[in-house]
Scaffold this motif. Structure first.
Motif, PDB file in Angstrom:
ATOM      1  N   VAL A 233       0.803  -1.230   0.000  1.00  0.00           N
ATOM      2  CA  VAL A 233       0.000   0.000   0.000  1.00  0.00           C
ATOM      3  C   VAL A 233       0.834   1.277   0.000  1.00  0.00           C
ATOM      4  O   VAL A 233       0.274   2.377   0.077  1.00  0.00           O
ATOM      5  CB  VAL A 233      -0.976   0.013   1.198  1.00  0.00           C
ATOM      6  CG1 VAL A 233      -1.970  -1.136   1.103  1.00  0.00           C
ATOM      7  CG2 VAL A 233      -0.227  -0.016   2.526  1.00  0.00           C
ATOM      8  N   TRP A 234       2.148   1.142  -0.084  1.00  0.00           N
ATOM      9  CA  TRP A 234       2.992   2.336  -0.067  1.00  0.00           C
ATOM     10  C   TRP A 234       2.661   3.247  -1.241  1.00  0.00           C
ATOM     11  O   TRP A 234       2.770   4.466  -1.133  1.00  0.00           O
ATOM     12  CB  TRP A 234       4.462   1.934  -0.071  1.00  0.00           C
ATOM     13  CG  TRP A 234       5.377   3.076   0.205  1.00  0.00           C
ATOM     14  CD1 TRP A 234       6.299   3.612  -0.645  1.00  0.00           C
ATOM     15  CD2 TRP A 234       5.473   3.839   1.417  1.00  0.00           C
ATOM     16  NE1 TRP A 234       6.955   4.656  -0.034  1.00  0.00           N
ATOM     17  CE2 TRP A 234       6.461   4.815   1.230  1.00  0.00           C
ATOM     18  CE3 TRP A 234       4.801   3.796   2.636  1.00  0.00           C
ATOM     19  CZ2 TRP A 234       6.806   5.737   2.211  1.00  0.00           C
ATOM     20  CZ3 TRP A 234       5.143   4.707   3.618  1.00  0.00           C
ATOM     21  CH2 TRP A 234       6.136   5.666   3.397  1.00  0.00           C
ATOM     22  N   ASP A 235       2.220   2.662  -2.347  1.00  0.00           N
ATOM     23  CA  ASP A 235       1.837   3.460  -3.516  1.00  0.00           C
ATOM     24  C   ASP A 235       0.668   4.388  -3.183  1.00  0.00           C
ATOM     25  O   ASP A 235       0.670   5.567  -3.556  1.00  0.00           O
ATOM     26  CB  ASP A 235       1.528   2.573  -4.718  1.00  0.00           C
ATOM     27  CG  ASP A 235       0.571   1.426  -4.414  1.00  0.00           C
ATOM     28  OD1 ASP A 235       0.429   1.026  -3.238  1.00  0.00           O
ATOM     29  OD2 ASP A 235      -0.035   0.901  -5.363  1.00  0.00           O
ATOM     30  N   GLU A 236      -0.324   3.892  -2.473  1.00  0.00           N
ATOM     31  CA  GLU A 236      -1.449   4.734  -2.055  1.00  0.00           C
ATOM     32  C   GLU A 236      -0.989   5.820  -1.083  1.00  0.00           C
ATOM     33  O   GLU A 236      -1.423   6.976  -1.183  1.00  0.00           O
ATOM     34  CB  GLU A 236      -2.552   3.906  -1.378  1.00  0.00           C
ATOM     35  CG  GLU A 236      -3.451   3.166  -2.321  1.00  0.00           C
ATOM     36  CD  GLU A 236      -2.959   1.757  -2.637  1.00  0.00           C
ATOM     37  OE1 GLU A 236      -3.636   1.067  -3.415  1.00  0.00           O
ATOM     38  OE2 GLU A 236      -1.899   1.348  -2.139  1.00  0.00           O
ATOM     39  N   THR A 237      -0.134   5.444  -0.151  1.00  0.00           N
ATOM     40  CA  THR A 237       0.333   6.396   0.853  1.00  0.00           C
ATOM     41  C   THR A 237       1.048   7.579   0.201  1.00  0.00           C
ATOM     42  O   THR A 237       0.726   8.741   0.464  1.00  0.00           O
ATOM     43  CB  THR A 237       1.272   5.700   1.865  1.00  0.00           C
ATOM     44  OG1 THR A 237       0.582   4.600   2.466  1.00  0.00           O
ATOM     45  CG2 THR A 237       1.731   6.661   2.942  1.00  0.00           C
TER      46      THR A 237
ATOM     47  N   GLY B 148       5.693   0.381 -11.935  1.00  0.00           N
ATOM     48  CA  GLY B 148       4.291   0.252 -12.327  1.00  0.00           C
ATOM     49  C   GLY B 148       3.351   0.308 -11.138  1.00  0.00           C
ATOM     50  O   GLY B 148       2.280   0.923 -11.203  1.00  0.00           O
ATOM     51  N   VAL B 149       3.758  -0.338 -10.036  1.00  0.00           N
ATOM     52  CA  VAL B 149       2.940  -0.319  -8.817  1.00  0.00           C
ATOM     53  C   VAL B 149       2.758   1.121  -8.344  1.00  0.00           C
ATOM     54  O   VAL B 149       1.653   1.546  -7.995  1.00  0.00           O
ATOM     55  CB  VAL B 149       3.590  -1.178  -7.709  1.00  0.00           C
ATOM     56  CG1 VAL B 149       2.875  -1.000  -6.379  1.00  0.00           C
ATOM     57  CG2 VAL B 149       3.607  -2.654  -8.111  1.00  0.00           C
ATOM     58  N   MET B 150       3.845   1.876  -8.356  1.00  0.00           N
ATOM     59  CA  MET B 150       3.795   3.257  -7.878  1.00  0.00           C
ATOM     60  C   MET B 150       3.102   4.189  -8.873  1.00  0.00           C
ATOM     61  O   MET B 150       2.400   5.121  -8.482  1.00  0.00           O
ATOM     62  CB  MET B 150       5.209   3.768  -7.593  1.00  0.00           C
ATOM     63  CG  MET B 150       5.934   3.038  -6.476  1.00  0.00           C
ATOM     64  SD  MET B 150       5.169   3.169  -4.847  1.00  0.00           S
ATOM     65  CE  MET B 150       5.365   4.909  -4.511  1.00  0.00           C
ATOM     66  N   LEU B 151       3.279   3.933 -10.173  1.00  0.00           N
ATOM     67  CA  LEU B 151       2.799   4.848 -11.211  1.00  0.00           C
ATOM     68  C   LEU B 151       1.280   4.944 -11.273  1.00  0.00           C
ATOM     69  O   LEU B 151       0.735   6.040 -11.388  1.00  0.00           O
ATOM     70  CB  LEU B 151       3.343   4.425 -12.579  1.00  0.00           C
ATOM     71  CG  LEU B 151       2.917   5.280 -13.767  1.00  0.00           C
ATOM     72  CD1 LEU B 151       3.425   6.709 -13.596  1.00  0.00           C
ATOM     73  CD2 LEU B 151       3.412   4.669 -15.062  1.00  0.00           C
ATOM     74  N   ASP B 152       0.573   3.832 -11.204  1.00  0.00           N
ATOM     75  CA  ASP B 152      -0.884   3.907 -11.380  1.00  0.00           C
ATOM     76  C   ASP B 152      -1.537   4.749 -10.287  1.00  0.00           C
ATOM     77  O   ASP B 152      -2.489   5.487 -10.540  1.00  0.00           O
ATOM     78  CB  ASP B 152      -1.512   2.513 -11.501  1.00  0.00           C
ATOM     79  CG  ASP B 152      -1.530   1.720 -10.221  1.00  0.00           C
ATOM     80  OD1 ASP B 152      -0.484   1.680  -9.551  1.00  0.00           O
ATOM     81  OD2 ASP B 152      -2.576   1.133  -9.899  1.00  0.00           O
ATOM     82  N   ASP B 153      -1.003   4.724  -9.074  1.00  0.00           N
ATOM     83  CA  ASP B 153      -1.567   5.551  -8.011  1.00  0.00           C
ATOM     84  C   ASP B 153      -1.186   7.021  -8.179  1.00  0.00           C
ATOM     85  O   ASP B 153      -1.946   7.908  -7.792  1.00  0.00           O
ATOM     86  CB  ASP B 153      -1.131   5.036  -6.642  1.00  0.00           C
ATOM     87  CG  ASP B 153      -1.835   3.743  -6.327  1.00  0.00           C
ATOM     88  OD1 ASP B 153      -2.922   3.800  -5.744  1.00  0.00           O
ATOM     89  OD2 ASP B 153      -1.326   2.676  -6.707  1.00  0.00           O
ATOM     90  N   LEU B 154      -0.040   7.260  -8.772  1.00  0.00           N
ATOM     91  CA  LEU B 154       0.345   8.638  -9.079  1.00  0.00           C
ATOM     92  C   LEU B 154      -0.628   9.246 -10.088  1.00  0.00           C
ATOM     93  O   LEU B 154      -1.019  10.410  -9.968  1.00  0.00           O
ATOM     94  CB  LEU B 154       1.776   8.667  -9.622  1.00  0.00           C
ATOM     95  CG  LEU B 154       2.451  10.014  -9.709  1.00  0.00           C
ATOM     96  CD1 LEU B 154       2.575  10.663  -8.340  1.00  0.00           C
ATOM     97  CD2 LEU B 154       3.822   9.864 -10.356  1.00  0.00           C
ATOM     98  N   VAL B 155      -1.065   8.459 -11.055  1.00  0.00           N
ATOM     99  CA  VAL B 155      -2.046   8.944 -12.036  1.00  0.00           C
ATOM    100  C   VAL B 155      -3.398   9.173 -11.350  1.00  0.00           C
ATOM    101  O   VAL B 155      -4.087  10.156 -11.636  1.00  0.00           O
ATOM    102  CB  VAL B 155      -2.164   7.983 -13.239  1.00  0.00           C
ATOM    103  CG1 VAL B 155      -3.219   8.472 -14.225  1.00  0.00           C
ATOM    104  CG2 VAL B 155      -0.820   7.833 -13.944  1.00  0.00           C
ATOM    105  N   ALA B 156      -3.772   8.294 -10.420  1.00  0.00           N
ATOM    106  CA  ALA B 156      -5.019   8.503  -9.660  1.00  0.00           C
ATOM    107  C   ALA B 156      -4.934   9.802  -8.859  1.00  0.00           C
ATOM    108  O   ALA B 156      -5.917  10.555  -8.765  1.00  0.00           O
ATOM    109  CB  ALA B 156      -5.289   7.320  -8.736  1.00  0.00           C
TER     110      ALA B 156
END
Length: 172
Positions: free
Chosen positions: A97-101, A148-156
Motif C-alpha cells: 500500500v505504499w503506492d497509495e500512501t 508500475g505499482v507506484m505509477l498507477d496511483d500517481l495517475v489517480a
C-alpha cells in the motif's frame, strides 16, 4: 521429489504477516508499516496512513523540501514494491500500500488544509484508485514492476487534483 521442491520459490507468501514484514525493510515499507496487513480494504488503510504522516511532517518542511521528500518516498516505493512483489511472487499484491500512501501525500500537499477538503480528496482518490479509469488500468497492466505499482496511483492522484482544480476554479 527433491528437484521439484528446490524449484519452488521458498519466499512465496500468499498471506504476509508481521514476521514477513520484519524480515526485510522493503517489505515493511511496501506494506505501509503494517497498514497493508489489514484484513479488509488494505488500500484504504494505506491511503489513511498518509494523513498522520502529512500532519506531522508537512508543517516542518518548506514546499520544495516536502516535494523532494515525496520524490524520495516514491523512489523508495519503487525499490520496496519491486523487492516485495518478487518475494511474494505477486508483482502488485493488494497488501502493498505504499503506492497509495505516497500518492495521497501528493494530493494532501496540493489540497486546502481543511479537514473537509482532505476528506473529499480521500474519497475521490480512492474512487479513482478503485475504478482505474484510462490510462490508470493501462499502466497497471503494462508495468509489472515497482515503478508500475507506484505509477498507477500517481495517475489517480493526478486525476484527483485535476478534478479539484476544476471544482475550485468553478467556485472561486
Amino acid at each position: 521429489m527433491g528437484g521439484f521442491m528446490s524449484t519452488i520459490n521458498t519466499d512465496l507468501v500468499l498471506r504476509p504477516s508481521w514476521r514477513f514484514l520484519l524480515r526485510h525493510p522493503a517489505h515493511f515499507i511496501a506494506f505501509g508499516f503494517g497498514a497493508g496487513l489489514a484484513p479488509v480494504t488494505p488500500g484504504t488503510w494505506g491511503t489513511l496512513l498518509a494523513l498522520p504522516i502529512y500532519w506531522l511532517i508537512a508543517p516542518q518542511l518548506e514546499a520544495v523540501e516536502f516535494l523532494l521528500l515525496l520524490a524520495a518516498l516514491f523512489g523508495a516505493g519503487i525499490w520496496a514494491c519491486e523487492a516485495t512483489g518478487r518475494a511474494i511472487g505477486i508483482p502488485d499484491h493488494g497488501g502493498m500500500v505504499w503506492d497509495e500512501t505516497v500518492a495521497f501525500l501528493l494530493v494532501l500537499f496540493f489540497m486546502p488544509a481543511a479537514l473537509a477538503w482532505q476528506a473529499a480528496g480521500f474519497l475521490l482518490f480512492r474512487l479513482f484508485d478503485i475504478l482505474k479509469p484510462p490510462p490508470i488500468r493501462y499502466y497497471e497492466r503494462t508495468f509489472k514492476n515497482g515503478f508500475g505499482v507506484m505509477l498507477d496511483d500517481l495517475v489517480a492522484a493526478f486525476y484527483t487534483l485535476l478534478v479539484f482544480a476544476v471544482f475550485k476554479t468553478l467556485i472561486d
